[in-house]
Design a protein around this motif. Sequence first.
Motif, PDB file in Angstrom:
ATOM      1  N   ARG A  36       0.831  -1.206   0.000  1.00  0.00           N
ATOM      2  CA  ARG A  36       0.000   0.000   0.000  1.00  0.00           C
ATOM      3  C   ARG A  36       0.866   1.257   0.000  1.00  0.00           C
ATOM      4  O   ARG A  36       2.009   1.249   0.466  1.00  0.00           O
ATOM      5  CB  ARG A  36      -0.900   0.005   1.238  1.00  0.00           C
ATOM      6  N   SER A  37       0.317   2.330  -0.484  1.00  0.00           N
ATOM      7  CA  SER A  37       1.044   3.594  -0.513  1.00  0.00           C
ATOM      8  C   SER A  37       1.095   4.206   0.891  1.00  0.00           C
ATOM      9  O   SER A  37       0.386   3.782   1.816  1.00  0.00           O
ATOM     10  CB  SER A  37       0.372   4.568  -1.483  1.00  0.00           C
ATOM     11  N   ASP A  90      -8.888  -9.231  17.175  1.00  0.00           N
ATOM     12  CA  ASP A  90      -7.679  -8.608  16.652  1.00  0.00           C
ATOM     13  C   ASP A  90      -8.034  -7.745  15.438  1.00  0.00           C
ATOM     14  O   ASP A  90      -8.352  -8.262  14.368  1.00  0.00           O
ATOM     15  CB  ASP A  90      -6.663  -9.685  16.274  1.00  0.00           C
ATOM     16  N   ASP A  91      -7.977  -6.427  15.605  1.00  0.00           N
ATOM     17  CA  ASP A  91      -8.297  -5.526  14.496  1.00  0.00           C
ATOM     18  C   ASP A  91      -7.174  -5.461  13.471  1.00  0.00           C
ATOM     19  O   ASP A  91      -7.411  -5.066  12.323  1.00  0.00           O
ATOM     20  CB  ASP A  91      -8.579  -4.120  15.035  1.00  0.00           C
ATOM     21  N   ARG A  92      -5.962  -5.813  13.860  1.00  0.00           N
ATOM     22  CA  ARG A  92      -4.849  -5.750  12.921  1.00  0.00           C
ATOM     23  C   ARG A  92      -4.994  -6.762  11.798  1.00  0.00           C
ATOM     24  O   ARG A  92      -4.449  -6.559  10.711  1.00  0.00           O
ATOM     25  CB  ARG A  92      -3.533  -5.976  13.657  1.00  0.00           C
ATOM     26  N   LEU A  93      -5.713  -7.853  12.055  1.00  0.00           N
ATOM     27  CA  LEU A  93      -5.871  -8.865  11.010  1.00  0.00           C
ATOM     28  C   LEU A  93      -6.634  -8.317   9.821  1.00  0.00           C
ATOM     29  O   LEU A  93      -6.307  -8.624   8.666  1.00  0.00           O
ATOM     30  CB  LEU A  93      -6.586 -10.094  11.579  1.00  0.00           C
ATOM     31  N   ALA A  94      -7.651  -7.472  10.066  1.00  0.00           N
ATOM     32  CA  ALA A  94      -8.411  -6.889   8.951  1.00  0.00           C
ATOM     33  C   ALA A  94      -7.519  -6.002   8.092  1.00  0.00           C
ATOM     34  O   ALA A  94      -7.604  -6.027   6.856  1.00  0.00           O
ATOM     35  CB  ALA A  94      -9.595  -6.101   9.494  1.00  0.00           C
ATOM     36  N   VAL A  95      -6.634  -5.229   8.723  1.00  0.00           N
ATOM     37  CA  VAL A  95      -5.714  -4.385   7.956  1.00  0.00           C
ATOM     38  C   VAL A  95      -4.714  -5.240   7.190  1.00  0.00           C
ATOM     39  O   VAL A  95      -4.384  -4.952   6.037  1.00  0.00           O
ATOM     40  CB  VAL A  95      -4.997  -3.407   8.899  1.00  0.00           C
ATOM     41  N   ASP A  96      -4.213  -6.321   7.813  1.00  0.00           N
ATOM     42  CA  ASP A  96      -3.289  -7.215   7.113  1.00  0.00           C
ATOM     43  C   ASP A  96      -3.945  -7.855   5.900  1.00  0.00           C
ATOM     44  O   ASP A  96      -3.305  -8.011   4.846  1.00  0.00           O
ATOM     45  CB  ASP A  96      -2.787  -8.285   8.076  1.00  0.00           C
ATOM     46  N   ARG A 135      -4.629  -8.218  -0.132  1.00  0.00           N
ATOM     47  CA  ARG A 135      -5.409  -8.022  -1.354  1.00  0.00           C
ATOM     48  C   ARG A 135      -4.755  -6.962  -2.243  1.00  0.00           C
ATOM     49  O   ARG A 135      -4.725  -7.102  -3.475  1.00  0.00           O
ATOM     50  CB  ARG A 135      -6.837  -7.612  -0.998  1.00  0.00           C
ATOM     51  N   TYR A 136      -4.267  -5.895  -1.589  1.00  0.00           N
ATOM     52  CA  TYR A 136      -3.599  -4.820  -2.330  1.00  0.00           C
ATOM     53  C   TYR A 136      -2.364  -5.356  -3.053  1.00  0.00           C
ATOM     54  O   TYR A 136      -2.158  -5.074  -4.255  1.00  0.00           O
ATOM     55  CB  TYR A 136      -3.212  -3.722  -1.326  1.00  0.00           C
ATOM     56  N   MET A 137      -1.527  -6.133  -2.362  1.00  0.00           N
ATOM     57  CA  MET A 137      -0.282  -6.617  -2.966  1.00  0.00           C
ATOM     58  C   MET A 137      -0.545  -7.599  -4.103  1.00  0.00           C
ATOM     59  O   MET A 137       0.091  -7.509  -5.171  1.00  0.00           O
ATOM     60  CB  MET A 137       0.595  -7.252  -1.883  1.00  0.00           C
ATOM     61  N   TRP A 138      -1.456  -8.520  -3.927  1.00  0.00           N
ATOM     62  CA  TRP A 138      -1.729  -9.487  -5.000  1.00  0.00           C
ATOM     63  C   TRP A 138      -2.365  -8.796  -6.204  1.00  0.00           C
ATOM     64  O   TRP A 138      -2.109  -9.170  -7.353  1.00  0.00           O
ATOM     65  CB  TRP A 138      -2.618 -10.612  -4.492  1.00  0.00           C
ATOM     66  N   THR A 139      -3.151  -7.750  -5.969  1.00  0.00           N
ATOM     67  CA  THR A 139      -3.721  -7.005  -7.090  1.00  0.00           C
ATOM     68  C   THR A 139      -2.627  -6.301  -7.886  1.00  0.00           C
ATOM     69  O   THR A 139      -2.624  -6.317  -9.126  1.00  0.00           O
ATOM     70  CB  THR A 139      -4.748  -5.985  -6.571  1.00  0.00           C
ATOM     71  N   ARG A 140      -1.676  -5.683  -7.193  1.00  0.00           N
ATOM     72  CA  ARG A 140      -0.580  -5.015  -7.889  1.00  0.00           C
ATOM     73  C   ARG A 140       0.298  -6.010  -8.641  1.00  0.00           C
ATOM     74  O   ARG A 140       0.800  -5.707  -9.742  1.00  0.00           O
ATOM     75  CB  ARG A 140       0.270  -4.238  -6.881  1.00  0.00           C
ATOM     76  N   ILE A 141       0.509  -7.190  -8.078  1.00  0.00           N
ATOM     77  CA  ILE A 141       1.343  -8.198  -8.759  1.00  0.00           C
ATOM     78  C   ILE A 141       0.674  -8.638 -10.050  1.00  0.00           C
ATOM     79  O   ILE A 141       1.314  -8.738 -11.116  1.00  0.00           O
ATOM     80  CB  ILE A 141       1.590  -9.386  -7.822  1.00  0.00           C
ATOM     81  N   ARG A 142      -0.618  -8.920 -10.004  1.00  0.00           N
ATOM     82  CA  ARG A 142      -1.309  -9.354 -11.228  1.00  0.00           C
ATOM     83  C   ARG A 142      -1.337  -8.239 -12.271  1.00  0.00           C
ATOM     84  O   ARG A 142      -1.211  -8.502 -13.473  1.00  0.00           O
ATOM     85  CB  ARG A 142      -2.738  -9.796 -10.874  1.00  0.00           C
ATOM     86  N   GLU A 143      -1.504  -6.989 -11.841  1.00  0.00           N
ATOM     87  CA  GLU A 143      -1.487  -5.877 -12.788  1.00  0.00           C
ATOM     88  C   GLU A 143      -0.118  -5.743 -13.461  1.00  0.00           C
ATOM     89  O   GLU A 143      -0.040  -5.500 -14.680  1.00  0.00           O
ATOM     90  CB  GLU A 143      -1.845  -4.578 -12.058  1.00  0.00           C
ATOM     91  N   GLN A 189      -4.616   6.365   5.913  1.00  0.00           N
ATOM     92  CA  GLN A 189      -6.044   6.151   5.726  1.00  0.00           C
ATOM     93  C   GLN A 189      -6.550   4.976   6.550  1.00  0.00           C
ATOM     94  O   GLN A 189      -7.651   5.016   7.089  1.00  0.00           O
ATOM     95  CB  GLN A 189      -6.349   5.904   4.243  1.00  0.00           C
ATOM     96  N   TRP A 190      -5.736   3.937   6.658  1.00  0.00           N
ATOM     97  CA  TRP A 190      -6.147   2.751   7.410  1.00  0.00           C
ATOM     98  C   TRP A 190      -5.662   2.775   8.855  1.00  0.00           C
ATOM     99  O   TRP A 190      -5.928   1.846   9.611  1.00  0.00           O
ATOM    100  CB  TRP A 190      -5.595   1.490   6.735  1.00  0.00           C
ATOM    101  N   LEU A 191      -4.951   3.832   9.247  1.00  0.00           N
ATOM    102  CA  LEU A 191      -4.368   3.866  10.584  1.00  0.00           C
ATOM    103  C   LEU A 191      -5.398   3.815  11.695  1.00  0.00           C
ATOM    104  O   LEU A 191      -5.191   3.120  12.695  1.00  0.00           O
ATOM    105  CB  LEU A 191      -3.484   5.105  10.744  1.00  0.00           C
ATOM    106  N   PRO A 192      -6.561   4.501  11.635  1.00  0.00           N
ATOM    107  CA  PRO A 192      -7.530   4.373  12.724  1.00  0.00           C
ATOM    108  C   PRO A 192      -8.004   2.955  12.954  1.00  0.00           C
ATOM    109  O   PRO A 192      -8.323   2.572  14.067  1.00  0.00           O
ATOM    110  CB  PRO A 192      -8.682   5.281  12.273  1.00  0.00           C
ATOM    111  N   ARG A 193      -8.012   2.159  11.888  1.00  0.00           N
ATOM    112  CA  ARG A 193      -8.408   0.763  12.049  1.00  0.00           C
ATOM    113  C   ARG A 193      -7.310  -0.076  12.675  1.00  0.00           C
ATOM    114  O   ARG A 193      -7.551  -1.168  13.162  1.00  0.00           O
ATOM    115  CB  ARG A 193      -8.776   0.189  10.679  1.00  0.00           C
ATOM    116  N   GLU A 194      -6.084   0.447  12.645  1.00  0.00           N
ATOM    117  CA  GLU A 194      -4.975  -0.274  13.247  1.00  0.00           C
ATOM    118  C   GLU A 194      -4.791   0.065  14.719  1.00  0.00           C
ATOM    119  O   GLU A 194      -3.884  -0.412  15.365  1.00  0.00           O
ATOM    120  CB  GLU A 194      -3.666   0.052  12.516  1.00  0.00           C
ATOM    121  N   GLY A 195      -5.628   0.915  15.278  1.00  0.00           N
ATOM    122  CA  GLY A 195      -5.434   1.325  16.658  1.00  0.00           C
ATOM    123  C   GLY A 195      -4.442   2.455  16.710  1.00  0.00           C
ATOM    124  O   GLY A 195      -4.428   3.353  15.892  1.00  0.00           O
ATOM    125  N   ASP A 196      -3.587   2.441  17.668  1.00  0.00           N
ATOM    126  CA  ASP A 196      -2.618   3.521  17.825  1.00  0.00           C
ATOM    127  C   ASP A 196      -1.394   3.318  16.961  1.00  0.00           C
ATOM    128  O   ASP A 196      -0.522   4.179  16.923  1.00  0.00           O
ATOM    129  CB  ASP A 196      -2.205   3.646  19.287  1.00  0.00           C
TER     130      ASP A 196
END
Length: 949
Positions: free
Chosen positions: A150-151, A255-261, A266-274, A157-164
């Motif tokens: 991810r950029s 564990d909220d970190r799992l959703a961010v992981d 998904r982001y990395m595999w999408t970039r690889i296929r592109e 953008q995803w930091l609030p979902r990661e907690g602190d």
Amino acid sequence: MSTFDALREQLLDAAAAFSGGGDAPPSRTLAGILSGMVDDVDRMLREELEIFPVCHHSPASALAMTRRLRDKRPKVVYLELCEDMRPLLDELRNCKLPVALQAFATRLDGFPPGSGPLSVIAPVTEASAEYQAIAYALDTPGVEVVLVDRSVDHVFQWLPREGDGAAAQEPGATEDGHGDEQALHGDAVGVEIGDLRPRFAELEKHLLHHGKVRHWSEWWDQYVEQPLTGAGYDTYRQAMALIGSLFRRLRPGGDDRLAVDEERERYMWTRIREHLAASGADPADCLYVCGAFHAVSTVAEFGLRSEAPSYAISPRTGTRWLYGLIPSSHSAIEAQFGLAQGSVSIAAATWAKAVRRGGVTPYRLEGQQGGRARRAAKAAPAVAAEPAGDRLSGFLATPPTLDGLDEDELRGWCVDIVRLARRNGYLASTADAIAVFETSILLAGLRGRARPTPYDFADAAVTCIEKDAVPGRRDVRRLCEILLGGDKIGMVGYDALPPLARDVYDRLEPLGLDLTRRTQQRVLLDLKADPELEPCSDLLWTLRYLLPDGAIRPIMGARRLGERPIQESWDVALGRHQREIIELGYEGVTVEQVLEQRLRRTAWDPQATAGVALAAVEDAILYVGGRRLPGELGARAVELLAAERTVDDAPEVLRRIRRLLTYYQASEPSLPAWCEDFVTAGYAHYCTLLPTAFADDDTGVRQVGAMLGAVAGLRPGPARTRRTAVAPAGPGQGRAAVGGADTAGPADQKRAARPLRRVAGQPARRPGVSALRQRVRPGAGARPRPRAVRGRGAVEGVRATARPRPAAVAADVDHHTPPARAGAGPRPRPGGRPDLPRQTGRAGRLVPALGTACRAGAAGPGGTRPERAGARAAGPAPAHVRRRGSTARLYGRVGERRAGEPGERRGAGPARPASGDDRRGLRAARRLRGAAPGQRLPMVVLCLGGAVP
């Protein structure tokens, strides 16, 4: 039939014998967890794109990466790193590792207000798998490195979902810190490749207890790094995937970190296929480097043959990100990611030892600073990939083959630690070296280890050498870290610096300093003998203003308004603060541009006051020069002063404006326009708030004294001479002496002060020297003169002794605003009296003369009967007021009174004409205040004319 069927059956039998089933879901039972781990490893091996699992700053991962790159020689390397940091990789060859890739933003668009500045760092060390992959891709023709994570914008953008966003701290991770070295990264958010640590606290505690270790880094070094350092590639790959699957499945339910992981995967595999679709590269010639946690992902988008719908990547915000490299260190990495103190240094020592022993030639960027240049190994033909067999069964069933005791290495450690201890004040001897040697072996045996580890050696050294106190700055554990590799600190090369930092280095070159050194350097500037060094002096003063304390420290010389030192002496330590200089480059191209932006930001801050704006004006004169920027900041100060509704900052405002007026009077042919506007606005502002400030109990004496000084001491006039003719005041303004200097002259001031002294109970004239001597030592038959009741000036005496108090002053007193016509006094009320406050409060009680005048004016001639009765109930008037009627005369015309005007008491006759002293004092007071002859003057104005110079 799967490759791991036999291993799966063994694990299921062991789970059934151990747990005996249960009511939990199959995926949460022991049998389900163990079989799921095997399935995760099998799925990763069957993927068409080769996945290389790594751990952050792991020597075993770096060694395995080096061997695999030489065997496979891939043409495309996909790396788990923020995709917008790709241009920074080419600048690594100009740096000395460790360094950190940084993204920085101050002007935010799309993020909550007040959340900036934002910063992201990704540290890179030589003993890491990611650096080996980067060095291979950049120095090998025809090889491309692609960052797929991810950029930086998505990180926040995803930091609030990661907690602190803070990494979990290990026990002892923040104990005995290394000082400012841990602050190399500042408050940036850390991004690491391969975060591999248990997220289940009970699991980590169980592993540490049964492993007989203190923290996670020591457990990882003993049970993962050491066994996998000499293992084959297939064994390493399967073991790392198994560990990643274990930590992925054993996690807390919420564990909220799992959703961010999972979003990252998904982001990395999408970039690889592109990229594969756009470039047409063969997956067999590609290598995907990611953390072991992500290598066994369970998302639907996993793999090149995934049939899941395409993942929609959210757009970035409008924030403009700036990128660069900053220096890093081992202790900064440990503090950033919550690692135990010294763990990264020990990992670097393990990497260096494995390279020397294993005959592996690591990759290194051409032209890399630091370290020894290694001859590139001759390229060998690529090895064809073979189906990987089951290496896990043998690895898990057979105890690792550990190295035997290396007595020469341990003996060298013991001798060196004693030498270091003696240099740092410890009373160590050869007996201590022998004790450390034997204790290290004993501790390793107690902990079930075949050979002492660096952690065993450090514990033994602390036990044998460190007694009751630490004689110097470093304790024994810190000395062990220095011995085993030290806190290696990186440095960003000149070519990789931003334009501002390069400009600073170029402009300081005449001083002959080595700005890459981290030591403090002394430099002496003789500006009279070498005038060409003045630009260097200006730059040093500007850097001292912008950089934190300790970077630039003046030993001799000062920069004040109207002063230029002849010689200067400086202590320069820019090598320690390279990160701060680099971050200045994110704000502008030159330090002058950054300084101007900061001064404007300070003056236009929503919480800025007139005092803050005047301080910015002074800084602009000192460090920028010219009249454009000080003029703009001065105009802003006028706006802020007119908008203020309190007098809390009156002392600071008066002090700064007097200093600025004095500077312009001495150095400029005429005052800037903003100075005249400020004096005009200040006179109107403080005249408006002065009566209410006297009546307010919360207004401090310092604020009242400053207001009196501003009203009495600031009068606009020519700027070249100290004693100038005072022109008539314009509409709504008084008259001010430039720089706070009174133009009325000492004689006029003395004559104007006599009525004030008479009201305060003092003699009209001050006693001379002979009279003072008679008062102190009266002669025979000489009668000593009575001591004065009060000091020479009520405001000056109270201003020097009283403590300030917070003020809350009402500001809407329009009838006290200075009149529009020139020389006019306050607007009289219908009764003929000036409109004065009816109560004086704490300020009036502390200033007897002004308080008496205010009370007399509030309940004086023309007042109602209840007001006069309240004044009499407050206490009898002073004797001199009852005897001579000074207050009535001071409020009337000099030497006369109007027909029918009542006296100061009911039934009193016409007042006696004023004496000669009174007439002369009133004439001088009118000259000071710009009043017309014969015009009525309020008591406060008369007091101001004589009390404040």
